[in-house]
Scaffold this motif. Structure first.
Motif, PDB file in Angstrom:
ATOM      1  N   GLU A   1      35.507  -0.184  36.220  1.00 42.77           N
ATOM      2  CA  GLU A   1      34.729   0.653  35.314  1.00 42.77           C
ATOM      3  C   GLU A   1      33.808   1.598  36.077  1.00 42.77           C
ATOM      4  OE1 GLU A   1      35.137   0.933  31.991  1.00 42.77           O
ATOM      5  OE2 GLU A   1      36.857  -0.400  32.334  1.00 42.77           O
ATOM      6  N   ASN A   2      33.261   1.132  37.196  1.00 41.47           N
ATOM      7  CA  ASN A   2      32.429   1.994  38.031  1.00 41.47           C
ATOM      8  C   ASN A   2      33.236   3.161  38.572  1.00 41.47           C
ATOM      9  OD1 ASN A   2      31.556   2.416  41.204  1.00 41.47           O
ATOM     10  ND2 ASN A   2      29.794   2.341  39.831  1.00 41.47           N
ATOM     11  N   ALA A   3      34.463   2.884  39.010  1.00 40.35           N
ATOM     12  CA  ALA A   3      35.327   3.957  39.520  1.00 40.35           C
ATOM     13  C   ALA A   3      35.673   4.953  38.417  1.00 40.35           C
ATOM     14  CB  ALA A   3      36.588   3.350  40.115  1.00 40.35           C
ATOM     15  N   LEU A   4      35.941   4.441  37.221  1.00 32.74           N
ATOM     16  CA  LEU A   4      36.297   5.328  36.114  1.00 32.74           C
ATOM     17  C   LEU A   4      35.117   6.203  35.686  1.00 32.74           C
ATOM     18  CD1 LEU A   4      38.390   2.841  33.948  1.00 32.74           C
ATOM     19  CD2 LEU A   4      39.229   4.960  35.001  1.00 32.74           C
ATOM     20  N   SER A   5      33.901   5.728  35.919  1.00 33.23           N
ATOM     21  CA  SER A   5      32.712   6.490  35.507  1.00 33.23           C
ATOM     22  C   SER A   5      32.380   7.621  36.452  1.00 33.23           C
ATOM     23  CB  SER A   5      31.510   5.546  35.386  1.00 33.23           C
ATOM     24  OG  SER A   5      31.074   5.121  36.680  1.00 33.23           O
ATOM     25  N   ARG A   6      32.956   7.595  37.659  1.00 30.17           N
ATOM     26  CA  ARG A   6      32.664   8.637  38.644  1.00 30.17           C
ATOM     27  C   ARG A   6      33.647   9.779  38.522  1.00 30.17           C
ATOM     28  NH1 ARG A   6      32.674   4.254  42.574  1.00 30.17           N
ATOM     29  NH2 ARG A   6      34.455   5.275  43.570  1.00 30.17           N
ATOM     30  N   PRO A   7      33.193  11.003  38.683  1.00 36.06           N
ATOM     31  CA  PRO A   7      34.125  12.135  38.661  1.00 36.06           C
ATOM     32  C   PRO A   7      34.937  12.184  39.941  1.00 36.06           C
ATOM     33  CG  PRO A   7      31.929  12.910  39.192  1.00 36.06           C
ATOM     34  CD  PRO A   7      31.786  11.454  38.856  1.00 36.06           C
TER      35      PRO A   7
END
Length: 343
Positions: free
Chosen positions: A333-339
């Motif tokens: 989820e952290n990776a998905l939140s980053r552009p």
């Protein structure tokens, strides 16, 4: 693969052969478990996976005689690059994913490359006022043009040193040298893994590790409780065999039995290291704690820590209240939140 939340994520499992070919593999975790210190060897196939630059699409190419068939596997939302060492943890695969406009778990190109190179890591941290011990770098050019000078540089670090490939992991190619006469052979061994070699002064201290986890740009990273490694061998060296095969020879204690104030200091430095190096997602920061001098010294930074049953990173977060499956979800989820791209 066993811990990932299958109600939230569809998994495409990709293995990499020793020659670097990407191939689809069965989505069965038990096929890739470590056995006697060795993981599965991925075999080459007629079909290989390609990721196109500028697109998040995976394409499977199959060669039959002179005919090439291509199958579009669709776009990938996020990649979890469970890779260590060269071409996995050094910024190269991260660069490929950046060019493909695909989000991924873990540190970006610059932080991955800097943390993979022990000399660069120490140089950046020392510049930020963080204690990293005494070391020197022996480059390929120095070794080939003036070996005697290179040996002199290595000996200047001290009589009790560790000789390491600058950009390798899992303790491969590392030697503990207490006799200066053994230094040349140790350098030659390290050079089999990397032409850049670091020589580090041994630290008389406890080996303490701390996990750092990213909580997005609106919060500071957080540090786990600390863990401690104790090695029951003649020289106390945590080598490849001890890490992956001789589990009876090592004791992993989580949380570490250290003074709470010392743990807090280590946690603060771990977060500082994470920020100085521009890390994202996760990192494990390895320390030496010299009790006599009350000194906290950074040894190394690992941007994709191990996730085996004997690995410290998930164990430290488990002891901090975040179960393995929750940790995997958090990282995705952290990776998905980053552009994608610059951030």
């Amino acid at each position: 693969m066993a811990a990932i939340d299958r109600d939230r994520y569809d998994v495409i499992a990709i293995g990499i052969t020793p020659q670097g070919q990407w191939v689809r593999v069965p989505d069965k975790a038990e096929l890739f478990e470590m056995v006697d210190g060795q993981g599965a060897v991925i075999e080459a196939k007629d079909s290989s996976i390609t990721m196109w630059a500028g697109s998040g699409a995976l394409v499977e190419r199959t060669v039959v005689g002179e005919t090439i068939d291509a199958t579009d596997l669709g776009e990938v939302d996020v990649v979890f690059p469970l890779l260590h060492g060269a071409f996995g943890e050094d910024g190269t695969v991260q660069g490929l994913l950046e060019m493909s406009d695909v989000k991924y778990v873990g540190c970006g190109v610059a932080a991955s490359a800097a943390c993979m190179d022990k000399h660069l890591t120490k140089s950046l941290l020392q510049g930020a006022g963080i204690s990293v011990g005494h070391w020197t770098l022996i480059t390929d050019r120095q070794w080939k043009l003036d070996r005697s000078r290179a040996l002199q540089m290595a000996r200047s670090v001290g009589d009790n040193v560790y000789v390491k490939p600058a950009r390798a992991g899992s303790s491969l190619g590392i030697s503990h040298v207490e006799n200066p006469d053994d230094l040349e052979a140790a350098l030659e061994l390290a050079r089999k893994y990397d032409p850049r070699v670091v020589v580090e002064a041994a630290v008389n201290g406890r080996e303490i590790e701390c996990g750092v986890l990213d909580f997005g740009v609106d919060e500071l990273p957080r540090a786990s409780v600390c863990g401690e490694i104790s090695v029951e061998t003649n020289d106390g060296f945590y080598d490849y065999e001890t890490k992956y095969q001789a589990h009876d020879a090592v004791t992993l204690t989580t949380p570490a039995k250290i003074d709470p104030q010392v743990q807090e200091r280590i946690q603060q430095v771990a977060v500082q290291v994470f920020e100085v190096l521009g890390c994202e997602g996760l990192a494990r920061v390895d320390f030496f704690y010299d009790e006599d001098a009350d000194a906290v010294i950074v040894n190394e930074v690992n941007t994709m820590p191990g996730f085996t049953p004997w690995s410290m990173y998930p164990a430290m977060w488990e002891a901090s209240g975040k179960r393995y499956s929750e940790l995997i979800t958090h990282l995705i989820e952290n990776a998905l939140s980053r552009p994608a791209g610059l951030r």
